[in-house]
Design a protein around this motif. Structure first.
Motif, PDB file in Angstrom:
ATOM      1  N   LEU A  15       0.959  20.767   0.886  1.00  0.00           N
ATOM      2  CA  LEU A  15      -0.562  20.399   0.715  1.00  0.00           C
ATOM      3  C   LEU A  15      -0.106  19.089   1.384  1.00  0.00           C
ATOM      4  O   LEU A  15      -1.191  18.800   2.176  1.00  0.00           O
ATOM      5  N   VAL A  16       1.540  18.686   1.170  1.00  0.00           N
ATOM      6  CA  VAL A  16       1.705  17.115   2.101  1.00  0.00           C
ATOM      7  C   VAL A  16       1.123  17.279   3.087  1.00  0.00           C
ATOM      8  O   VAL A  16       0.743  16.301   3.853  1.00  0.00           O
ATOM      9  N   LEU A  17       1.622  18.170   3.700  1.00  0.00           N
ATOM     10  CA  LEU A  17       1.541  17.831   5.357  1.00  0.00           C
ATOM     11  C   LEU A  17       0.166  18.144   6.128  1.00  0.00           C
ATOM     12  O   LEU A  17      -0.086  17.434   6.481  1.00  0.00           O
ATOM     13  N   ASN A  18      -1.015  18.560   5.359  1.00  0.00           N
ATOM     14  CA  ASN A  18      -2.119  18.971   5.739  1.00  0.00           C
ATOM     15  C   ASN A  18      -2.906  18.032   4.892  1.00  0.00           C
ATOM     16  O   ASN A  18      -4.239  18.185   5.240  1.00  0.00           O
ATOM     17  N   LEU A  19      -2.456  17.047   4.014  1.00  0.00           N
ATOM     18  CA  LEU A  19      -3.219  15.763   4.112  1.00  0.00           C
ATOM     19  C   LEU A  19      -2.570  14.644   4.540  1.00  0.00           C
ATOM     20  O   LEU A  19      -3.015  13.782   4.485  1.00  0.00           O
ATOM     21  N   ARG A  20      -1.311  14.361   5.946  1.00  0.00           N
ATOM     22  CA  ARG A  20      -1.073  13.911   6.678  1.00  0.00           C
ATOM     23  C   ARG A  20      -2.704  13.376   7.046  1.00  0.00           C
ATOM     24  O   ARG A  20      -3.392  14.221   7.931  1.00  0.00           O
ATOM     25  N   LYS A  21      -3.183  12.129   7.365  1.00  0.00           N
ATOM     26  CA  LYS A  21      -4.115  11.680   8.065  1.00  0.00           C
ATOM     27  C   LYS A  21      -3.491  11.395  10.031  1.00  0.00           C
ATOM     28  O   LYS A  21      -4.602  12.058  10.395  1.00  0.00           O
ATOM     29  N   LYS A  22      -2.577  10.924  10.092  1.00  0.00           N
ATOM     30  CA  LYS A  22      -2.115  11.326  11.196  1.00  0.00           C
ATOM     31  C   LYS A  22      -1.396  12.531  11.842  1.00  0.00           C
ATOM     32  O   LYS A  22      -1.501  12.252  13.173  1.00  0.00           O
ATOM     33  N   GLY A  23      -1.039  13.337  11.486  1.00  0.00           N
ATOM     34  CA  GLY A  23      -0.948  14.046  12.001  1.00  0.00           C
ATOM     35  C   GLY A  23      -2.258  15.277  12.434  1.00  0.00           C
ATOM     36  O   GLY A  23      -3.478  15.630  12.167  1.00  0.00           O
ATOM     37  N   ASP A  24      -1.574  16.396  13.402  1.00  0.00           N
ATOM     38  CA  ASP A  24      -2.163  16.757  13.978  1.00  0.00           C
ATOM     39  C   ASP A  24      -2.651  17.759  13.177  1.00  0.00           C
ATOM     40  O   ASP A  24      -2.455  18.999  12.999  1.00  0.00           O
ATOM     41  N   THR A  25      -4.408  18.419  13.046  1.00  0.00           N
ATOM     42  CA  THR A  25      -4.965  19.162  11.847  1.00  0.00           C
ATOM     43  C   THR A  25      -4.134  20.449  12.258  1.00  0.00           C
ATOM     44  O   THR A  25      -3.853  21.332  11.053  1.00  0.00           O
ATOM     45  N   ILE A  26      -4.953  21.492  13.892  1.00  0.00           N
ATOM     46  CA  ILE A  26      -3.961  22.677  13.849  1.00  0.00           C
ATOM     47  C   ILE A  26      -2.303  22.499  13.262  1.00  0.00           C
ATOM     48  O   ILE A  26      -2.564  23.666  12.830  1.00  0.00           O
ATOM     49  N   ALA A  27      -1.887  21.615  13.937  1.00  0.00           N
ATOM     50  CA  ALA A  27      -0.493  22.358  14.167  1.00  0.00           C
ATOM     51  C   ALA A  27       0.143  21.801  12.809  1.00  0.00           C
ATOM     52  O   ALA A  27       0.887  22.874  12.244  1.00  0.00           O
ATOM     53  N   ASN A  28      -0.634  21.242  12.093  1.00  0.00           N
ATOM     54  CA  ASN A  28      -0.209  20.529  10.611  1.00  0.00           C
ATOM     55  C   ASN A  28      -0.866  22.190   9.638  1.00  0.00           C
ATOM     56  O   ASN A  28      -0.101  22.073   8.516  1.00  0.00           O
ATOM     57  N   LEU A  29      -1.560  22.468  10.189  1.00  0.00           N
ATOM     58  CA  LEU A  29      -2.251  23.651   9.522  1.00  0.00           C
ATOM     59  C   LEU A  29      -1.359  25.071  10.021  1.00  0.00           C
ATOM     60  O   LEU A  29      -0.917  25.582   8.793  1.00  0.00           O
ATOM     61  N   LEU A  30      -0.953  25.128  10.410  1.00  0.00           N
ATOM     62  CA  LEU A  30       0.059  26.542  11.309  1.00  0.00           C
ATOM     63  C   LEU A  30       1.634  26.266  10.447  1.00  0.00           C
ATOM     64  O   LEU A  30       2.260  27.244   9.883  1.00  0.00           O
ATOM     65  N   ILE A  31       2.338  25.035  11.178  1.00  0.00           N
ATOM     66  CA  ILE A  31       3.201  24.799   9.539  1.00  0.00           C
ATOM     67  C   ILE A  31       3.861  25.154   8.580  1.00  0.00           C
ATOM     68  O   ILE A  31       3.926  24.920   7.602  1.00  0.00           O
ATOM     69  N   GLY A  32       2.148  23.748   7.818  1.00  0.00           N
ATOM     70  CA  GLY A  32       2.462  23.521   5.879  1.00  0.00           C
ATOM     71  C   GLY A  32       1.598  25.808   5.811  1.00  0.00           C
ATOM     72  O   GLY A  32       2.030  25.991   4.811  1.00  0.00           O
ATOM     73  N   ALA A  33       0.972  26.369   6.263  1.00  0.00           N
ATOM     74  CA  ALA A  33       0.986  27.984   5.900  1.00  0.00           C
ATOM     75  C   ALA A  33       2.482  28.663   6.080  1.00  0.00           C
ATOM     76  O   ALA A  33       2.633  29.355   5.257  1.00  0.00           O
ATOM     77  N   PHE A  34       2.752  28.500   7.696  1.00  0.00           N
ATOM     78  CA  PHE A  34       4.255  28.729   7.398  1.00  0.00           C
ATOM     79  C   PHE A  34       4.799  28.922   6.744  1.00  0.00           C
ATOM     80  O   PHE A  34       5.437  29.402   5.620  1.00  0.00           O
ATOM     81  N   VAL A  35       4.814  27.818   6.028  1.00  0.00           N
ATOM     82  CA  VAL A  35       5.865  26.894   4.360  1.00  0.00           C
ATOM     83  C   VAL A  35       5.492  27.212   3.033  1.00  0.00           C
ATOM     84  O   VAL A  35       6.094  28.060   1.972  1.00  0.00           O
ATOM     85  N   LEU A  36       3.864  27.792   3.569  1.00  0.00           N
ATOM     86  CA  LEU A  36       2.924  27.884   2.248  1.00  0.00           C
ATOM     87  C   LEU A  36       3.734  29.362   1.768  1.00  0.00           C
ATOM     88  O   LEU A  36       4.223  29.860   0.807  1.00  0.00           O
TER      89      LEU A  36
END
Length: 503
Positions: A145-166
């Protein structure tokens, strides 16, 4: 009177020996069995119950769940743990009554491997390792959740790694329910995470492609989801079943479905190996272009690749054990659950990296955005190196960072070039932006001042102004980002004060 009673008992015994069926009809099995509930069962009664049901089995008469219970408790009282387990397991599978394992009549088989096997298979249990798995799963959900709430992150990259961890985290929690036998009480958890099986590999693979190549998805990439769509379609009818039917399936594993599960596990193992290889290939390509990637990014990719391959290998071992039914390996918990420990390592490593090196998930950092911006620049390599040396001279000798009005324009003017060139030099040679570079030098200067202030005569705000900051708040924030300590904590540390005690 005693002779009369003795004669009746003898007649009954002779009747039982000649015709146990007739005898049990006269004494009524249910009435005899009622003594079990008052814990007055005797070896004689238990033997009679077993004898009567044995005769019924020879006559190919189907037994009811009540019959299974009577047979199981009778055998248990007689100390026959193997036969007791056979009928008690049948009773549990038909009634879901796990409480039968606490029946007083089982005291004669307590401690037997058969009884311990039933307890291990059905009764709720929990230990420190399972608590660790559950905690890791909860932490993983939070990280995703935190990775995908990061405003400075790349949306697609963080969505992928976030889903991987989730997905890994949900699997850990679901597995923990299974290991603790609490899944018997939660029928809707039936195979809840199995549809994720073929997503782990593609998610990490495309994450690597995204951060290494700034990859954008194409329609053909949907092909990577085909195995997942197939397994989802297969399990939708199962998910639509009522809780009662799911509970029956949890207690009574269908052999046909067990075979399906083995196929899924094997395909997942192959998928993990294939995508793990592809992910490592991306990392190796990035390593060969090390000049275009920060060392921290490469280290992150390398460690994730190693953990992913390790998970694939341990899962392959698990798949081999499951499919080949190697008995001696099935009893080895370390070999069966080593994959779980690797899984936990992946989740916690992502969390550790997000905390210690959050820039790894920063859009500018992972894409080296400034480098892309300067690809068409006319700045030659020699000129860039010259500007770097001149800039170092300004920072180290003239200490231009102490100017609270310092800017790119001022630096460009001092170096006789454009602000665009200076920005490029800073990003290419220092892997920082202008403000981070200036603050880095300012904090380094402040640390030197604090170390030389042996008697702590200086005020923090005075030091902040001296090194170029305009206010204490900005100084404190920059100082903590650079040193992971506040100025006050840093002063205490260099003075030998125990921070934990003084906090």
């Amino acid at each position: 009177m005693l002779f009369l009673v003795f004669g009746v008992c003898t007649a009954n015994a002779d009747s039982y020996l000649s015709d146990p069926d007739s005898f049990m009809k006269e004494t009524q099995v249910d009435s005899l069995y009622a003594t079990y509930n008052t814990q007055e069962i005797t070896a004689n009664n238990a033997s009679k119950v077993v004898a009567w049901y044995k005769k019924k089995l020879l006559e190919n008469i189907d037994l009811t769940s009540s019959d299974y219970r009577k047979m199981g408790l009778s055998y248990a009282y007689l100390g026959n743990a193997a036969q007791a387990k056979v009928y008690l397991v049948k009773y549990i599978k038909s009634t879901y009554d796990i409480a039968i394992l606490d029946n007083e009549s089982l005291r004669n088989i307590n401690g037997s491997k058969e009884y311990e096997s039933m307890v291990s298979s059905y009764k709720p249990k929990i230990d420190s390792w399972i608590l660790f798995f559950i905690a890791s799963g909860i932490i993983g959900i939070f990280i995703a959740l935190v990775l995908n709430l990061r405003k400075k992150g790349d949306t697609i990259a963080n969505l992928l790694i976030g889903a991987f961890v989730l997905l890994h985290s949900l699997f850990l929690i679901h597995l923990s329910l299974y290991l603790t036998n609490y899944s018997f009480n939660l029928p809707n958890s039936y195979w809840a995470t199995i549809t994720f099986s073929f997503l782990y590999g593609p998610l990490l693979y495309f994450y690597f492609k995204r951060i290494s190549e700034r990859y954008t998805f194409k329609w053909k990439d949907i092909l990577h989801l085909v195995p997942t769509l197939v397994i989802v379609a297969y399990f939708i009818p199962i998910y639509m079943l009522s809780p009662e039917v799911k509970q029956h399936k949890i207690f009574n594993v269908d052999q046909d479905f067990a075979t399906t599960l083995e196929v899924i596990v094997f395909i997942k193992a192959v998928s993990l190996l294939v995508y793990g290889f592809l992910s490592i290939r991306i990392y190796l390509r990035s390593a060969r272009k090390a000049s275009k990637f920060n060392d921290q990014i490469l280290k992150w990719q390398r460690n994730m690749s190693i953990l992913n391959i390790l998970y694939a290998v341990t899962y392959m071992i698990y798949a081999f054990i499951l499919v080949t039914h190697v008995v001696f390996m099935r009893d080895n918990n370390f070999m069966l659950y080593s994959q779980v420990f690797v899984l936990v390592s992946i989740v916690l490593y992502v969390g550790y990296t997000a905390y210690v090196s959050p820039r790894v998930f920063s859009k500018k950092y992972i894409f080296a955005q400034e480098l892309h911006k300067y690809q068409k620049s006319g700045l030659t390599e020699n000129f860039s190196n010259d500007l770097k040396e001149q800039l170092l001279s300004l920072l180290n000798e003239e200490k231009v960072y102490k100017m609270n009005t310092i800017s790119l324009d001022i630096l460009a003017e001092k170096l006789g070039t454009t602000r665009h060139n200076i920005s490029q030099v800073i990003n290419e040679h220092f892997d920082l932006n202008f403000f981070n570079l200036i603050n880095k030098y300012r904090i380094k200067e402040a640390q030197e001042i604090f170390r030389n202030d042996l008697h702590s005569n200086l005020n923090i705000i005075d030091v902040a102004y001296d090194v170029g900051f305009n206010n204490k708040v900005t100084f404190n924030k920059a100082f903590k980002e650079e040193t992971h300590l506040t100025p006050t904590q840093y002063i205490k540390k260099i003075n030998g004060v125990d921070l934990a005690t003084s906090a």
